[in-house]
Design a protein around this motif. Structure first.
Motif, PDB file in Angstrom:
ATOM      1  N   GLN A  65      18.385  90.126 131.722  1.00 41.87           N
ATOM      2  CA  GLN A  65      19.705  89.414 131.352  1.00 41.87           C
ATOM      3  C   GLN A  65      19.357  88.088 131.251  1.00 41.87           C
ATOM      4  OE1 GLN A  65      23.352  90.355 133.451  1.00 41.87           O
ATOM      5  NE2 GLN A  65      22.201  90.035 135.496  1.00 41.87           N
ATOM      6  N   ARG A 103      22.372  91.769 128.716  1.00 41.71           N
ATOM      7  CA  ARG A 103      23.423  90.883 128.752  1.00 41.71           C
ATOM      8  C   ARG A 103      23.115  89.587 128.677  1.00 41.71           C
ATOM      9  NH1 ARG A 103      27.833  91.717 133.279  1.00 41.71           N
ATOM     10  NH2 ARG A 103      25.844  91.233 134.487  1.00 41.71           N
ATOM     11  N   TYR A 143      27.671  90.396 126.050  1.00 40.07           N
ATOM     12  CA  TYR A 143      27.790  89.391 126.459  1.00 40.07           C
ATOM     13  C   TYR A 143      29.146  89.057 127.324  1.00 40.07           C
ATOM     14  CZ  TYR A 143      32.032  88.785 123.357  1.00 40.07           C
ATOM     15  OH  TYR A 143      33.164  89.067 122.607  1.00 40.07           O
ATOM     16  N   ILE A 192      31.026  93.787 130.214  1.00 39.32           N
ATOM     17  CA  ILE A 192      30.323  93.392 128.846  1.00 39.32           C
ATOM     18  C   ILE A 192      31.189  93.002 127.899  1.00 39.32           C
ATOM     19  CG2 ILE A 192      28.390  94.634 129.113  1.00 39.32           C
ATOM     20  CD1 ILE A 192      29.265  96.764 127.013  1.00 39.32           C
TER      21      ILE A 192
END
Length: 210
Positions: A65, A103, A143, A192
């Motif tokens: 991430q 992410r 994200y 998320i």
């Protein structure tokens, strides 16, 4: 499960890296120049050198991430704002998608959705943040977008708010509280496709960012 910190040498980035090391969170601090390594190495924080205005795809190796807290800074012109706050951010999003990262955590700005409402000198920055956020939302990468208010250098309180209504219109947040919020988000793997405003307030970070 390593987090790439883009903008690690910034004021928020350094504080987040320290918190992550103390919490045992595996990170790689992306810095622009070798001369910046010493501060991180003295504190046991792994680094890698990469330039957001060059090729930085190697920085993503071994990471799952990203925390993007890079910025062109207040002393540069609109040209650097476009290259760093917009173009480099979208390139980082593309690389995260190519690598299949879990992410992408973007540090944006409060009210970035309305750049024309910002003071004139801040409008290019807000427009860049607006566009980078929109790109991330549509990129197909899981994200989180964190939107701090006006940044201060006050010490961390660990107490925050997520709306101006909670603060009576006060729109400030300490960089230290932003760093604590980022640490919480990095830990919170189940979060998320969410967006949070962030201000100094009265709720714990863990209660506010859920």
């Amino acid at each position: 499960m390593t987090t790439l910190v883009i903008g690690a040498n910034g004021q928020i980035g350094r504080q987040f890296c320290l918190l992550a090391r103390e919490a045992g969170v595996p990170i790689k601090a992306m810095i622009r120049r070798e001369a910046q390594c010493a501060w991180f190495e003295e504190r046991g924080i792994p680094t890698l050198v990469a330039d957001l205005e060059g090729d930085f795809r190697h920085a993503f190796a071994g990471c799952d991430q990203v925390v993007f807290t890079a910025g062109s800074g207040p002393h540069t012109g609109p040209d650097k704002t476009l290259l760093i706050d917009l173009y480099a951010a979208t390139r980082a999003v593309d690389l995260a998608r190519e690598r299949g990262l879990a992410r992408f955590v973007m540090v944006s700005a409060l009210r970035a959705e309305d750049p024309q409402a910002a003071p004139e000198k801040l409008r290019p920055y807000m427009a860049a943040k607006f566009a980078a956020d929109a790109y991330l939302r549509c990129a197909g990468v899981p994200y989180l977008i964190l939107k701090p208010g006006r940044l201060t250098d006050e010490p961390a309180t660990g107490k925050v708010a997520t709306s101006l209504e909670e603060t009576g219109g006060e729109n400030t947040v300490s960089r230290a509280n932003v760093a604590h919020a980022l640490l919480h988000l990095v830990h919170s793997r189940g979060l998320i496709d969410r967006e949070f405003h962030l201000l100094d307030g009265t709720r714990s970070v863990s209660d506010a960012l859920v």
